[in-house]
Design an enzyme around this catalytic site. Structure first.
Site, PDB file in Angstrom:
ATOM      1  N   ASP A 106       0.815  -1.219   0.000  1.00 16.97           N
ATOM      2  CA  ASP A 106       0.000   0.000   0.000  1.00 16.97           C
ATOM      3  C   ASP A 106       0.843   1.263   0.000  1.00 16.97           C
ATOM      4  O   ASP A 106       0.403   2.297   0.477  1.00 16.97           O
ATOM      5  CB  ASP A 106      -0.967  -0.011   1.195  1.00 16.97           C
ATOM      6  N   LYS A 157       3.951   0.809  16.020  1.00 15.56           N
ATOM      7  CA  LYS A 157       2.876   1.664  16.555  1.00 15.56           C
ATOM      8  C   LYS A 157       3.250   2.237  17.931  1.00 15.56           C
ATOM      9  O   LYS A 157       2.624   1.920  18.953  1.00 15.56           O
ATOM     10  CB  LYS A 157       1.555   0.887  16.665  1.00 15.56           C
ATOM     11  N   ASP A 215       1.843   6.141   2.429  1.00 13.35           N
ATOM     12  CA  ASP A 215       0.990   4.970   2.660  1.00 13.35           C
ATOM     13  C   ASP A 215      -0.410   5.400   2.222  1.00 13.35           C
ATOM     14  O   ASP A 215      -0.988   6.320   2.783  1.00 13.35           O
ATOM     15  CB  ASP A 215       1.045   4.603   4.154  1.00 13.35           C
TER      16      ASP A 215
HETATM   17  N1  GDD Z   1      -0.598 -11.725   2.567  1.00 14.29           N
HETATM   18  C1  GDD Z   1      -0.847 -11.011   3.664  1.00 14.29           C
HETATM   19  N2  GDD Z   1      -1.306 -11.653   4.791  1.00 14.29           N
HETATM   20  N3  GDD Z   1      -0.651  -9.677   3.660  1.00 14.29           N
HETATM   21  C2  GDD Z   1      -0.919  -8.968   4.793  1.00 14.29           C
HETATM   22  C3  GDD Z   1      -1.402  -9.578   5.974  1.00 14.29           C
HETATM   23  C4  GDD Z   1      -1.606 -11.007   5.966  1.00 14.29           C
HETATM   24  O1  GDD Z   1      -2.026 -11.632   6.937  1.00 14.29           O
HETATM   25  N4  GDD Z   1      -1.569  -8.603   6.918  1.00 14.29           N
HETATM   26  C5  GDD Z   1      -1.216  -7.449   6.343  1.00 14.29           C
HETATM   27  N5  GDD Z   1      -0.829  -7.649   5.055  1.00 14.29           N
HETATM   28  C6  GDD Z   1      -0.354  -6.642   4.089  1.00 14.29           C
HETATM   29  C7  GDD Z   1      -1.301  -5.454   3.917  1.00 14.29           C
HETATM   30  O2  GDD Z   1      -2.162  -5.660   2.781  1.00 14.29           O
HETATM   31  C8  GDD Z   1      -0.335  -4.313   3.648  1.00 14.29           C
HETATM   32  O3  GDD Z   1       0.004  -4.207   2.268  1.00 14.29           O
HETATM   33  C9  GDD Z   1       0.926  -4.716   4.403  1.00 14.29           C
HETATM   34  O4  GDD Z   1       0.825  -6.114   4.654  1.00 14.29           O
HETATM   35  C10 GDD Z   1       1.106  -3.947   5.720  1.00 14.29           C
HETATM   36  O5  GDD Z   1      -0.081  -4.045   6.488  1.00 14.29           O
HETATM   37  P1  GDD Z   1      -0.842  -2.734   6.997  1.00 14.29           P
HETATM   38  O6  GDD Z   1      -2.074  -3.201   7.694  1.00 14.29           O
HETATM   39  O7  GDD Z   1      -0.982  -1.734   5.916  1.00 14.29           O
HETATM   40  O8  GDD Z   1       0.184  -2.245   8.107  1.00 14.29           O
HETATM   41  P2  GDD Z   1       0.419  -0.751   8.630  1.00 14.29           P
HETATM   42  O9  GDD Z   1       0.339   0.239   7.531  1.00 14.29           O
HETATM   43  O10 GDD Z   1      -0.431  -0.530   9.827  1.00 14.29           O
HETATM   44  O11 GDD Z   1       1.967  -0.858   9.158  1.00 14.29           O
HETATM   45  C11 GDD Z   1       2.980  -1.395   8.321  1.00 14.29           C
HETATM   46  O12 GDD Z   1       3.372  -0.449   7.329  1.00 14.29           O
HETATM   47  C12 GDD Z   1       4.017   0.750   7.843  1.00 14.29           C
HETATM   48  C13 GDD Z   1       4.376   1.605   6.655  1.00 14.29           C
HETATM   49  O13 GDD Z   1       3.215   1.957   5.954  1.00 14.29           O
HETATM   50  C14 GDD Z   1       4.189  -1.794   9.194  1.00 14.29           C
HETATM   51  O14 GDD Z   1       5.070  -2.535   8.364  1.00 14.29           O
HETATM   52  C15 GDD Z   1       4.892  -0.587   9.773  1.00 14.29           C
HETATM   53  O15 GDD Z   1       6.091  -1.012  10.446  1.00 14.29           O
HETATM   54  C16 GDD Z   1       5.264   0.395   8.675  1.00 14.29           C
HETATM   55  O16 GDD Z   1       5.847   1.577   9.233  1.00 14.29           O
HETATM   56 MG    MG Z   2      -0.367   0.266   5.582  1.00 10.84          MG
END
Ligand code: GDD
Ligand code: MG
Length: 366
Positions: A106, A157, A215
């Site tokens: 994303d 987080k 993001d």
């Molecule tokens: N295949 C798969 N399976 N993908 C997953 C799963 C799962 O169970 N859970 C999450 N994802 C994918 C989401 O679709 C997304 O593209 C990515 O992993 C990260 O998940 P998010 O839910 O978007 O996490 P976030 O934005 O709260 O936090 C993450 O991204 C940040 C940067 O945008 C973390 O990696 C943070 O450390 C980071 O700073």
């Molecule tokens: Mg994200």
């Protein structure tokens, strides 16, 4: 070079855009969102992409095909149930090279991945995380670095009182396959909460970048990403389409009113005389804009029609909507696919209207 893109999340924060279309293929400017990521990866030598899917995997595959259009090999893996960010990678292990990139699915970015890979090789790291500064790290993974760029702390987080740096993990990693020895098979494991902390002092490095990064997880950010693409703030193939006048108008579009750059106006669009479109506007294929209507800082997707005397500002209109005469849509409002808004409605303040809903004439005014 190989890359794994995680696209298993449900994209709930982008509803109603993701109510009918999975997040990776939500249209952004002129292509499915994930195409920007694939193009970015290909510019840095990636020719083999594995999409780690969960939610609506089949429709992602239907839109993207085998990747031949983008010049990369594209494969899909589907977990039996959501396995978390590390569990999903573990599930794809049999397909992985010794070293590869891993990306959250994303992010819109032009971070210099080639330099990140170079640093990874120089430091002989096990994992190298791209880092970017953000004003508020609480929604991300906060990273504290040592002088030599090894990671001192990783806090997913963080609570507001834990914040003493603005550097966060950008969700773009170079990894050695060995890292997967830390991940048990067949269970849900978070790479952020369970793997990075265990790699501290054991080959976890950060790569601070000054590249563009966003993001794209909410409607506000979707609009921000759209504007940044058509203003050329992030390096993408759209820049070339816009040319020197920052206006991409398909030859089949009929623009009788005024179009103010930057703007993208796709095939079959009709802008009536006396209408005003732009700046910072995307009109998808076959959109029609009526006389006396103004559209600014907004996205209107495939086949939607806007009647005369409307005002659209800071809003997103998904495909197949119809907006009646004299209506106003603004303030970050989002209309899902196939919404019908009758005449003389006023919709604002971040309203989200779900797919297929019909609002009669004059139904909403606030
Ligand atoms: N295949 C798969 N399976 N993908 C997953 C799963 C799962 O169970 N859970 C999450 N994802 C994918 C989401 O679709 C997304 O593209 C990515 O992993 C990260 O998940 P998010 O839910 O978007 O996490 P976030 O934005 O709260 O936090 C993450 O991204 C940040 C940067 O945008 C973390 O990696 C943070 O450390 C980071 O700073
Ligand atoms: Mg994200």
């Amino acid at each position: 070079m190989q890359a794994v893109i995680l696209v298993g999340g449900e994209g709930t924060r982008l509803r109603p855009l993701t109510s009918t279309v999975p997040k990776p293929v939500v249209p952004l400017v002129d292509r499915p969102f994930i195409s920007f990521m694939i193009d970015w990866l290909a510019r840095h030598g990636v020719d083999d992409v594995i999409m780690s899917c969960g939610f609506l995997a089949t429709s992602v595959r239907n839109v993207l095909g085998d990747g031949s259009a983008s010049g990369v090999r594209l494969r899909f893996v589907e977990e039996p149930e959501p396995r978390g960010t590390a569990g999903a990678l573990k599930f794809a292990e049999p397909m992985l090279d010794e070293r590869f990139l891993m990306l959250n699915g994303d992010v819109l970015s032009d971070i210099d991945l080639s330099r990140q890979i170079e640093q990874h090789l120089e430091t002989e790291a096990a994992a190298t995380l791209a880092l970017v500064p953000v004003p508020d790290p609480t929604a991300y993974g906060l990273v504290r670095l040592n002088e030599d760029r090894s990671v001192r702390d990783f806090v997913e987080k963080p609570s507001p009182d834990a914040i003493d740096t603005n550097l966060i993990s950008a969700g773009a990693y170079v990894l050695q396959r060995d890292v997967l020895e830390l991940v048990p098979p067949d269970v849900n494991v978070s790479i952020e909460r369970e793997v990075w902390p265990r790699l501290i002092g054991a080959g976890l490095f950060g790569f601070p970048s000054d590249g563009y990064w966003l993001d794209i997880g909410s409607p506000e950010r979707y609009l921000q990403g759209t504007f940044d693409i058509i203003e050329g703030n992030v390096r993408t193939p759209v820049r070339e389409r816009l040319g020197e006048d920052w206006l991409a108008v398909d030859p089949s579009a009929e623009v009788r009113g005024r179009a103010v750059p930057p703007a993208v106006i796709e095939r079959g669009v009709m802008v009536a005389a006396g209408a005003h479109v732009g700046s910072l506007v995307v009109l998808g294929p076959d959109v029609s804009i009526g006389t006396g209507t103004t559209v600014e800082r907004s996205v209107i997707l495939n086949g939607s029609t806007v009647a005369e005397r409307c005002t659209l500002r800071d809003c997103i209109v998904a495909a197949g909507c119809s907006i009646g005469a004299g209506s106003s849509i603004s303030g970050g409002a989002v209309l899902g696919e196939g919404v019908t808004v009758g005449a003389e409605n006023v919709i604002g303040r971040g309203a989200r209207i779900f797919p297929g809903v019909t609002l009669p004439d004059g139904a909403i005014k606030f």
